[in-house]
Motif scaffolding. Sequence first.
Motif, mmCIF file in Angstrom:
data_model
loop_
_atom_site.group_PDB
_atom_site.id
_atom_site.type_symbol
_atom_site.label_atom_id
_atom_site.label_comp_id
_atom_site.label_asym_id
_atom_site.label_seq_id
_atom_site.Cartn_x
_atom_site.Cartn_y
_atom_site.Cartn_z
ATOM 1 N N PHE A 102 0.819 -1.208 0.000
ATOM 2 C CA PHE A 102 0.000 0.000 0.000
ATOM 3 C C PHE A 102 0.860 1.267 0.000
ATOM 4 O O PHE A 102 0.470 2.287 -0.579
ATOM 5 N N SER A 103 2.025 1.205 0.605
ATOM 6 C CA SER A 103 2.938 2.339 0.522
ATOM 7 C C SER A 103 3.401 2.555 -0.914
ATOM 8 O O SER A 103 3.459 3.692 -1.397
ATOM 9 N N ALA A 104 3.710 1.461 -1.600
ATOM 10 C CA ALA A 104 4.123 1.565 -3.000
ATOM 11 C C ALA A 104 2.980 2.052 -3.879
ATOM 12 O O ALA A 104 3.185 2.833 -4.820
ATOM 13 N N CYS A 105 1.759 1.621 -3.583
ATOM 14 C CA CYS A 105 0.603 2.083 -4.357
ATOM 15 C C CYS A 105 0.365 3.575 -4.150
ATOM 16 O O CYS A 105 -0.032 4.281 -5.084
ATOM 17 N N ALA A 106 0.578 4.062 -2.923
ATOM 18 C CA ALA A 106 0.456 5.501 -2.680
ATOM 19 C C ALA A 106 1.462 6.272 -3.527
ATOM 20 O O ALA A 106 1.142 7.313 -4.120
ATOM 21 N N ALA A 107 2.694 5.752 -3.601
ATOM 22 C CA ALA A 107 3.706 6.393 -4.441
ATOM 23 C C ALA A 107 3.316 6.333 -5.907
ATOM 24 O O ALA A 107 3.479 7.312 -6.654
ATOM 25 N N LYS A 108 2.767 5.201 -6.332
ATOM 26 C CA LYS A 108 2.368 5.022 -7.732
ATOM 27 C C LYS A 108 1.268 6.004 -8.132
ATOM 28 O O LYS A 108 1.353 6.675 -9.176
ATOM 29 N N ILE A 109 0.235 6.112 -7.319
ATOM 30 C CA ILE A 109 -0.881 7.014 -7.635
ATOM 31 C C ILE A 109 -0.417 8.465 -7.630
ATOM 32 O O ILE A 109 -0.763 9.258 -8.516
ATOM 33 N N THR A 110 0.388 8.826 -6.633
ATOM 34 C CA THR A 110 0.892 10.195 -6.548
ATOM 35 C C THR A 110 1.807 10.520 -7.718
ATOM 36 O O THR A 110 1.734 11.608 -8.307
ATOM 37 N N ALA A 111 2.680 9.588 -8.077
ATOM 38 C CA ALA A 111 3.599 9.821 -9.188
ATOM 39 C C ALA A 111 2.838 10.007 -10.499
ATOM 40 O O ALA A 111 3.196 10.853 -11.330
ATOM 41 N N SER A 112 1.783 9.225 -10.688
ATOM 42 C CA SER A 112 0.981 9.360 -11.897
ATOM 43 C C SER A 112 0.353 10.749 -11.990
ATOM 44 O O SER A 112 0.407 11.411 -13.045
ATOM 45 N N ARG A 113 -0.228 11.205 -10.894
ATOM 46 C CA ARG A 113 -0.860 12.529 -10.888
ATOM 47 C C ARG A 113 0.176 13.627 -11.084
ATOM 48 O O ARG A 113 -0.068 14.610 -11.797
ATOM 49 N N THR A 114 1.332 13.472 -10.461
ATOM 50 C CA THR A 114 2.379 14.476 -10.587
ATOM 51 C C THR A 114 2.876 14.561 -12.020
ATOM 52 O O THR A 114 3.069 15.665 -12.564
ATOM 53 N N ALA A 115 3.096 13.415 -12.647
ATOM 54 C CA ALA A 115 3.561 13.422 -14.042
ATOM 55 C C ALA A 115 2.558 14.118 -14.951
ATOM 56 O O ALA A 115 2.937 14.914 -15.825
ATOM 57 N N LEU A 116 1.278 13.851 -14.755
ATOM 58 C CA LEU A 116 0.256 14.513 -15.573
ATOM 59 C C LEU A 116 0.203 16.013 -15.289
ATOM 60 O O LEU A 116 0.079 16.824 -16.218
ATOM 61 N N ASP A 117 0.305 16.400 -14.014
ATOM 62 C CA ASP A 117 0.265 17.828 -13.664
ATOM 63 C C ASP A 117 1.418 18.591 -14.308
ATOM 64 O O ASP A 117 1.224 19.676 -14.865
ATOM 65 N N VAL A 118 2.621 18.026 -14.227
ATOM 66 C CA VAL A 118 3.780 18.725 -14.792
ATOM 67 C C VAL A 118 3.697 18.737 -16.313
ATOM 68 O O VAL A 118 4.005 19.751 -16.954
ATOM 69 N N ALA A 119 3.276 17.633 -16.907
ATOM 70 C CA ALA A 119 3.159 17.591 -18.367
ATOM 71 C C ALA A 119 2.109 18.582 -18.868
ATOM 72 O O ALA A 119 2.307 19.253 -19.891
ATOM 73 N N ASN A 120 0.988 18.702 -18.155
ATOM 74 C CA ASN A 120 -0.023 19.696 -18.526
ATOM 75 C C ASN A 120 0.528 21.112 -18.418
ATOM 76 O O ASN A 120 0.229 21.986 -19.240
ATOM 77 N N ALA A 121 1.340 21.341 -17.379
ATOM 78 C CA ALA A 121 1.872 22.685 -17.150
ATOM 79 C C ALA A 121 2.804 23.128 -18.259
ATOM 80 O O ALA A 121 2.996 24.345 -18.471
ATOM 81 N N LEU A 122 3.398 22.180 -18.977
ATOM 82 C CA LEU A 122 4.255 22.558 -20.106
ATOM 83 C C LEU A 122 3.510 23.450 -21.089
ATOM 84 O O LEU A 122 4.072 24.404 -21.643
ATOM 85 N N PHE A 123 2.244 23.167 -21.307
ATOM 86 C CA PHE A 123 1.461 23.916 -22.289
ATOM 87 C C PHE A 123 0.840 25.166 -21.671
ATOM 88 O O PHE A 123 0.583 26.147 -22.358
ATOM 89 N N GLU A 124 0.639 25.148 -20.362
ATOM 90 C CA GLU A 124 0.045 26.296 -19.690
ATOM 91 C C GLU A 124 1.065 27.384 -19.398
ATOM 92 O O GLU A 124 0.734 28.579 -19.393
ATOM 93 N N LEU A 125 2.331 26.984 -19.180
ATOM 94 C CA LEU A 125 3.329 27.931 -18.690
ATOM 95 C C LEU A 125 4.458 28.225 -19.674
ATOM 96 O O LEU A 125 5.232 29.141 -19.446
ATOM 97 N N SER A 126 4.560 27.444 -20.738
ATOM 98 C CA SER A 126 5.695 27.607 -21.647
ATOM 99 C C SER A 126 5.374 28.402 -22.897
ATOM 100 O O SER A 126 6.241 28.605 -23.742
#
Length: 366
Positions: free
Chosen positions: A301-325
């Motif tokens: 469950f600790s690894a799953c928490a990291a997995k879910i968070t990492a997925s959301r973080t990757a999407l947030d940063v990738a989306n920001a490329l188009f919003e901020l660049s």
Amino acid sequence: MGTVSRFHDRTRPAAHRIESEEEAIATARRLAADFALQASERDINRVFPRAELDALFQSGLTAVTVPPENEGLDVANALLGEIVAIIAEGDSSIAECLEHHFTVLEQLRNDPSEERRDLLFARALAGDHFTATAFDKVGAASPLGATYELTGRSLRSPGLLFVDWIVADAIDAEGERVRFYLARESEGLQIIDDWDGFGQRTNGAGTAVAQGVTGDAKAATDDGPQRHTTASALAALLHAGTDLGIARAALANLRESPRSVSIGRLALSVQATAALVESAGGKLDFSQVGPSAGTVDAAFFSACAAKITASRTALDVANALFELSGNGATSIGRNLDRHWRNARIRANDAAADDLYRAAAAHYFGG
């Protein structure tokens, strides 16, 4: 139950042996820098990273989880998550192959057959590439005299186009699981390139088609599935590692953007994700040393928490490329949308309602 196909010699040079965790990290950084040079071009044209994978598997990095009793280094899992993240920052398709390879080696660590462990860990040390797939149709595995026979189509799985060994789980007519360890060139086995996704375009995903592939029934063992295992925990941890690498690669493309609250928030989100990966790695170390239902569940469950968070973080940063660049981020030549495409397609496997229900039961009882 498990069945093993014939083992065979390899003609490639023996892989390098990595002697320390410091050498492992340095090797990952060197390789990732090389992989990044043409990662965008490979993605645009769907050119498979065969030379890059050869370099990876010859480097010795892919054998760093082999146990000491099999002459391996057996690095800490937090370090392993970081290694996968470093490789993913260079090329996430290569990292995805690596995460599946390491997960198979973790399954092998818990295999009851000492002969099988010795033989396959030796192949990993020599530089062989492993991945896993599943034949989910009941009756795909069937007894045939003193052997088991595998017939049918597997689920589409990353890395199948590149591997030396395939760990294939199948179900017999009675609903029992049979595990085959198959050499890539096993008679009757065909690998089809049928990937049609918009992301992870060069991860070597494909489908295995088996027509009467046989394995040694004398090697069969009763190793039925458990609810959670160290292998399933490691799979989640390394999934997080790959997504962390995607987030870092996308964040690096924001360095020329004006410093802002949004960029600071994203940078801290990436750091928080890395901390979750490190924490989950420590729990997984503990569960490997003292395996029990409690320690394995905690690691999972600790690894799953990291997995879910990492997925959301990757999407947030990738989306920001188009919003901020600005408009430059939409240039076809820069191909920055690959970070979003890669994160988005992997997010389909990042969370599910049954996982959340299981987490609720784990933390609150029920």
